[in-house]
Enzyme design. Structure first.
Site, PDB file in Angstrom:
ATOM      1  N   LYS A 257       0.829  -1.204   0.000  1.00 38.65           N
ATOM      2  CA  LYS A 257       0.000   0.000   0.000  1.00 38.65           C
ATOM      3  C   LYS A 257       0.863   1.253   0.000  1.00 38.65           C
ATOM      4  O   LYS A 257       0.560   2.229  -0.684  1.00 38.65           O
ATOM      5  CB  LYS A 257      -0.953  -0.012   1.191  1.00 38.65           C
ATOM      6  CG  LYS A 257      -2.118  -0.977   0.969  1.00 38.65           C
ATOM      7  CD  LYS A 257      -2.974  -1.111   2.197  1.00 38.65           C
ATOM      8  CE  LYS A 257      -4.106  -2.101   1.957  1.00 38.65           C
ATOM      9  NZ  LYS A 257      -4.753  -2.497   3.212  1.00 38.65           N
TER      10      LYS A 257
ATOM     11  N   LYS B 239      -3.241  -8.650 -11.329  1.00 42.46           N
ATOM     12  CA  LYS B 239      -4.336  -8.949 -10.413  1.00 42.46           C
ATOM     13  C   LYS B 239      -5.416  -7.862 -10.519  1.00 42.46           C
ATOM     14  O   LYS B 239      -5.102  -6.678 -10.542  1.00 42.46           O
ATOM     15  CB  LYS B 239      -3.788  -8.962  -8.970  1.00 42.46           C
ATOM     16  CG  LYS B 239      -4.858  -9.221  -7.939  1.00 42.46           C
ATOM     17  CD  LYS B 239      -4.445  -8.803  -6.537  1.00 42.46           C
ATOM     18  CE  LYS B 239      -5.703  -8.605  -5.717  1.00 42.46           C
ATOM     19  NZ  LYS B 239      -5.591  -7.911  -4.493  1.00 42.46           N
TER      20      LYS B 239
ATOM     21  N   LYS C  77      -9.058  -2.539  -7.537  1.00 40.09           N
ATOM     22  CA  LYS C  77      -9.496  -1.146  -7.676  1.00 40.09           C
ATOM     23  C   LYS C  77      -8.302  -0.217  -7.859  1.00 40.09           C
ATOM     24  O   LYS C  77      -8.342   0.725  -8.626  1.00 40.09           O
ATOM     25  CB  LYS C  77     -10.253  -0.715  -6.407  1.00 40.09           C
ATOM     26  CG  LYS C  77     -11.712  -1.044  -6.441  1.00 40.09           C
ATOM     27  CD  LYS C  77     -12.311  -1.075  -5.048  1.00 40.09           C
ATOM     28  CE  LYS C  77     -11.831  -2.278  -4.262  1.00 40.09           C
ATOM     29  NZ  LYS C  77     -12.693  -2.697  -3.156  1.00 40.09           N
TER      30      LYS C  77
END
Ligand code: ADP
Ligand code: TRP
Length: 321
Positions: free
Chosen positions: A110, A189, A192
């Site tokens: 992240k 993958k 979003k």
């Protein structure tokens, strides 16, 4: 057997969420006592818009109910309606080694994607452990990317049990291997955050455009393609079309003579039909938000009763009560 899973209200749900998490979760309703929640506290680590959070929370509720979550059988609720989970998070954080959190792939990923490294983002797995442990969950169905979080939950529970005596049930992750990672329109993958998603309930025109826009190689339709099984449209078709249909397309692609445009057209049609009944149900639910909110508040009431018992157990064990 108690089954628990959560999903963040961070955007429209896509095929990766559906095949990786929702469908297995919905199937598992039959196998035990299921609790599913919308992880709105978790979404605060990466989504900073109140209006969007509210909208996505409703969207996830609608998506789940439309796809077959049975609120009579399953406890369905919003994470923040059970604030006990944040109290347990603190308690667990005191036995969570820093090194465990520092090794979290998801945190590193992240940050690499540009999400601000807040304390909440770092402590995310501890909140997730509290989610799981506070309901004495046995099984946690998730996609492969969440496996490490469930393993961390086990480590944290074991640590607490060693320190303060048997308190928490040790949960098991349940990963669906055959659909472990659903690829997105670019072959990575589906996620979003990669902008490569195909939504479950996307607008017809926009989704058709996305699917028709999947980039393939420059081989001519006539050319045989021995690597047909690796073709992205074939991989997605496998999810939404009957096996014999996919097999047929795969062998036509392998033999040569099938153009990518025709293959993508078929993919769109199968995708659209696959979700037709759910789409209808979703429209009905969306017209009745009071009904949906009542399901969530009834679910929260049931979840809270369970959570309070386990929290009390942890407080007694650790000398807080
Ligand atoms: P996103 O990557 O789009 O932000 P989330 O991280 O919110 O998705 O994932 C929600 C759930 O869906 C998790 O259980 C996750 O494992 C599953 N999931 C997400 N993307 C995929 C994928 N491409 N394939 C399989 N499962 C996925
Ligand atoms: N972290 C999960 C995700 O992003 C969502 C989640 C939060 C969850 N708490 C959970 C999943 C507890 C399973 C169990 O997908």
């Amino acid at each position: 057997m108690r089954i628990l899973s959560g999903i963040q209200p961070s955007g429209a749900l896509h095929l990766g969420n559906y095949f990786g998490m929702m469908r297995p979760a919905i199937e598992l309703q039959e196998k035990g006592e299921a609790l599913y929640f919308i992880a709105d506290y978790h979404s605060m680590t990466s989504l900073f818009d109140a209006k969007e959070r509210r909208k996505h929370t409703m969207d996830v509720a609608l998506d789940f109910l439309a796809c077959g979550l049975d609120a009579k059988r399953t406890v369905f609720f919003r994470q923040s309606d059970v604030p006990e989970v944040t109290e347990l998070t603190w308690i667990l954080s005191t036995v969570t080694p820093m090194g465990l959190l520092e090794r979290a792939h998801s945190y590193k990923d992240k940050i690499a994607k540009g999400i601000a490294p807040s304390h909440g983002l770092f402590a995310y797995p501890v909140l997730m452990a509290a989610d799981i442990l506070i309901y004495d969950s046995n099984v946690v169905p998730v996609g492969r990317d969440q496996k490490q979080h469930v393993e961390m939950t086990r480590d944290i529970a074991i640590k607490f049990n060693e320190q303060y005596g048997e308190t928490f049930v040790i949960p098991e992750p349940q990963i669906r291997d055959e659909v472990a990672v659903v690829p997105g329109t670019d072959g990575q993958k589906m996620s979003k955050s990669y902008g490569n998603t195909i939504e479950i309930f996307g607008d017809e025109k926009a989704t058709r455009k996305k699917i028709m826009g999947i980039v393939m190689d420059s081989r001519t339709p006539q050319e045989p393609k021995p690597d047909a099984d690796k073709n992205l449209a074939i991989q997605l078709l496998k999810l939404v079309a009957p096996p014999d249909v996919t097999k047929d397309f795969e062998s036509r692609l392998r033999a040569g003579g099938l153009g990518y445009g025709d293959l993508k057209k078929a993919l769109f049609e199968h995708y659209w039909n696959y979700f037709a009944a759910a789409r209808k149900k979703r429209a009905e639910l969306a017209a009745n938000p009071d009904f949906v909110n009542k399901i969530l508040s009834d679910g929260a009431h049931k979840a809270r009763t369970l959570a309070q018992q386990v929290l009390q157990r942890a407080k007694v064990a650790s000398g807080l009560a």
